[in-house]
Write an enzyme that holds these catalytic residues in place. Structure first.
Site, PDB file in Angstrom:
ATOM      1  N   HIS A 256       0.836  -1.207   0.000  1.00 57.34           N
ATOM      2  CA  HIS A 256       0.000   0.000   0.000  1.00 57.34           C
ATOM      3  C   HIS A 256       0.877   1.267   0.000  1.00 57.34           C
ATOM      4  CE1 HIS A 256      -3.681   2.304   1.246  1.00 57.34           C
ATOM      5  NE2 HIS A 256      -2.758   3.109   1.747  1.00 57.34           N
ATOM      6  N   GLU A 257       1.811   1.325   0.930  1.00 60.15           N
ATOM      7  CA  GLU A 257       2.665   2.522   1.010  1.00 60.15           C
ATOM      8  C   GLU A 257       3.582   2.632  -0.210  1.00 60.15           C
ATOM      9  OE1 GLU A 257       1.713   4.609   3.029  1.00 60.15           O
ATOM     10  OE2 GLU A 257       0.537   3.289   4.322  1.00 60.15           O
ATOM     11  N   GLU A 286      -4.664   7.804  -2.971  1.00 61.68           N
ATOM     12  CA  GLU A 286      -5.196   6.550  -2.424  1.00 61.68           C
ATOM     13  C   GLU A 286      -5.503   5.564  -3.555  1.00 61.68           C
ATOM     14  OE1 GLU A 286      -5.049   6.203   0.735  1.00 61.68           O
ATOM     15  OE2 GLU A 286      -6.225   4.400   1.159  1.00 61.68           O
TER      16      GLU A 286
END
Lengths: 491, 491
Positions: A256-257, A286
């Protein structure tokens, strides 16, 4: 030097100082000694005061009034648009209000943490009232008579309107509620078992981050309590966390990061330290973290490759084949906590918060009624009752930090990820064959080309629409979720 | 708010931003990704520009002119004195010169590193000429017709005069040269042998730092290429380095930096983020690192305790008893490099540089003659010839960074450490009994009381004189060295 050159030189300093402030935040979460907190607070306040002063410097107004946009290139017009936007917003905010908000949110953080620990919303309510009053004042100063919530939302998602998001979310919600119920009526999927040593988790996470294109020459991976990505350009750092019994926490937090970080790292180097040189909005950001994490990282093809990596790293962990591993990675279970939710249920958590915070800002919901409203809505969407405040209204840090308008960008990101995934699969039809070999390069190259490289060059919706060839909507995300979870749970 | 309160609030912001800039430096040496260098350069330039602007803000001049020092408390008069000093110095420096120097030293660093690698002083000479010209211009701007070198020295050692230092050093030099020769005529002492794993070195270093009073709740120990201490108040960080075959490098670098760090950590908390809240000069700072490292850390009593720790940590390392260990720690050997020199020879390296850089600044020595002058002086003091430029005139980074006036503070620090050690031993006669048990608390408490707590409250010489009860001189250092090395080498 022309007025435009002066303006750009000034702005470059502002961006560089903003990067420094961000690095201080990274330091605070990864390196700062425990006893340095109060001193760090003063250091932060000092650099934020300088930034505010530079952003509202009357010289900026003078330069802006001297520049004829028609005389500029298209890219420079984008620079000008963003500088003007920042200047106008900052000028509207009285310095007194900014300082009161900084003070109030700093105190509120401790009050929220204590109330959460004690499961006592009533102890936090008066503090939240104070924050809410200041945020409504801020919204009124920014809104010029328009919608208060939109004025706050604009900080995270430029040009977005709450009414549009509400319509999008309302179109999504019934489908999510019924798909969730259908999935949970099926037998649960088996999870992993055994122990997953931290060092091996971090090693695998680092390997996967690099496979997703994260450049360690311009970044680094550390441990922190909360995973995050920070910085732009050539110094973009990510953090993750580890749990001895759950390797997915570290692994998927890292992916995700990495999505956030690759977005920042892949921006055109010509935009370095300019207003174009960072991601354009929280929603678009996002969308990148989510498409890395979910549509790519949790796909059957990629998890097939990942299963082999996991076996090589951890030996036997209770899952015997790729299909069972795919199911374990995508397992849907009841839970109270947003940050632990799977991709099917996550948006229901967000929509709940979005509706409640809109009502708070509009003055339609009193803080004293917030816990009750939360619990009622949770029962309606999830079908079971919140058992304590720390599992409900006190679980998130956002409101104590004054971040009203932030929550919807999480789901907007998911919606955008759905759109981008549909377009990516259309443009790269053989992607799964690559992913099954652990090769994400076709996907990351497509995202770099369509999204990353542009930084803040285009407005958020615009860059998504250019990438997809059609205006964004919730339909691709819903179709993707229906297909994926119907297949996984034999619906 | 009174003018003095306004001034102090402004100054607090300056100090806080200075701390941030220092933290960026720490980050660069410990954490920054390799590819972030150019971006970091711009970030540094941005915060330094802000600092220069705040330090020379005309408002500061207005406030200073409005304040009657007689109306202030004694402590506030110290504040005022330091703020005025900083303002006056900064106002004298044209912004153009500051920016040219920043530019020139930034380029010079790469040129120096390349020349050192190639052992080619001629390649570096023109670059050094440029730096020297700018530094002479800076000195002239600061000196108001007084001595040029003094104007530069004042930046590192307020109120010191080069002529006084030269007299002190000349009184020391003959004694050092002859003691050195006598020691080297004796048989060499045995050193350690075997391998010293990095993890254990770091563990022991951390333990020893804490024994010396370093507070890890307000600090941390990391590895870096060059050991250093950075930060003031409640965030004071140190670094060290490790060599697999030489445990003393890590250990004594750590104790040295712990001396710097404890000075900063032990300053009166009332001075936090004020001009009084950091060490008063490079010389006094170095006196703290040196007395920790040498007079305490390399004493027979303390090394007796340390020997046991080393055996517990590394097992057999070729030294069989405390006395042999004491000799190994204090072993004197020929060498070219200042940073590797023992406490007996170190000051000869410094005096050489001090005399040469004074001559350069005075215009009495041309850059083209510098290498020759270095080699002649080295031969005279050390009795053997420099074999290559990287072992001679190119070994130190200082001149490429424009740090003229910095070198003498190293030896001044040693002289001050000698004075303080004599006073400490007088006031705490049983200290060795404590040190032999690994208990340094009586020494560190004395230093905290006499030096650390005061921060920049008193002038450098003044705080040393107050601690010792008499004006500082080179005599105690020479007596200490004579006694220690005569005993060790049976002279």
């Amino acid at each position: 030097m022309t007025a435009f050159q002066d303006l750009c030189a000034h702005q470059r300093k502002v961006v560089a100082l903003g990067q420094i402030s961000g690095r201080l935040g990274w330091d605070q979460e990864t390196s700062m000694p425990g006893g340095a907190g109060a001193q760090r607070g003063e250091e932060f306040a000092a650099i934020e005061a300088v930034l505010h002063q530079l952003r509202t410097d009357p010289k900026v107004g003078d330069w802006l009034s001297q520049i004829d946009p028609a005389s500029l290139s298209e890219v420079d017009q984008s620079h000008l648009r963003l500088i003007r936007r920042s200047y106008d917003r900052n000028k509207k905010l009285p310095e007194r209000l900014a300082s009161e908000l900084a003070q109030a949110t700093s105190t509120a953080h401790a009050a929220w943490a204590a109330a959460r620990k004690a499961d006592d919303f009533k102890a936090f309510a008066p503090v939240l009232e104070g924050i809410l009053a200041l945020k409504r004042e801020e919204a009124a100063a920014l809104a010029d008579g328009d919608d208060l919530y939109d004025a706050l939302l604009d900080d995270y998602e430029p040009e977005a309107k709450a009414a549009d998001l509400a319509a999008m979310f309302e179109a999504l919600r019934p489908g999510l509620v019924s798909l969730r119920q259908a999935v949970l009526d099926q037998p649960a999927k088996a999870g992993v078992s055994g122990a997953f040593p931290e060092a091996q988790q971090m090693e695998l996470a680092l390997k996967v981050a690099q496979i997703f294109g994260y450049d360690l020459n311009r970044g680094r991976l550390d441990k922190a309590v909360h995973p995050f990505s920070s910085g732009s350009g050539n110094d973009v750092r990510i953090t993750t966390r580890t749990e001895e019994t759950d390797p997915f926490n570290c692994l998927y937090s890292t992916i995700h990061e990495t999505g956030h970080a690759c977005y920042e790292q892949n921006i055109d180097q010509a935009y370095l330290l300019t207003p174009l040189g960072s991601g354009v909005s929280m929603g678009v950001h996002e969308s990148q973290s989510r498409i890395y994490e979910n549509q790519i990282g949790r796909s059957r093809a990629f998890t097939g490759w990942l299963f082999g990596q996991m076996r090589d790293t951890f030996g036997d962990f209770g899952i015997s084949n790729e299909e069972a591993f795919y199911a374990a990675v995508n397992s849907v279970r009841n839970g109270f906590i947003r940050t632990e939710a799977d991709e099917l249920q996550y948006n229901l958590h967000v929509m709940l918060r979005f509706d409640l915070e809109r009502a708070l800002i509009a003055g339609d919901l009193a803080v004293n009624d917030l816990e009750c409203a939360w619990n009622d809505r949770f029962q309606a969407d999830f079908g079971f009752a919140v058992d304590r405040a720390s599992h409900g209204v006190l679980q998130d840090v956002h409101w104590s930090a004054g971040l009203f308008g932030y929550f919807p960008t999480y789901s907007l990101g998911n919606v955008y990820a759905g759109c981008l995934n549909a377009a990516l699969r259309r443009d790269v039809p053989d992607l799964d064959a690559d992913l099954a070999r652990g090769d994400t390069s076709a996907a990351t190259a497509w995202l770099t080309d369509k999204i990353h490289q542009h930084g803040s060059r285009y407005a958020p919706r615009q860059v998504i629409e250019m990438a997809c060839g059609e205006p964004p909507s919730e339909a691709p995300l819903m179709a993707y979720l229906n297909e994926k979870f119907s297949d996984l749970y034999d619906l």
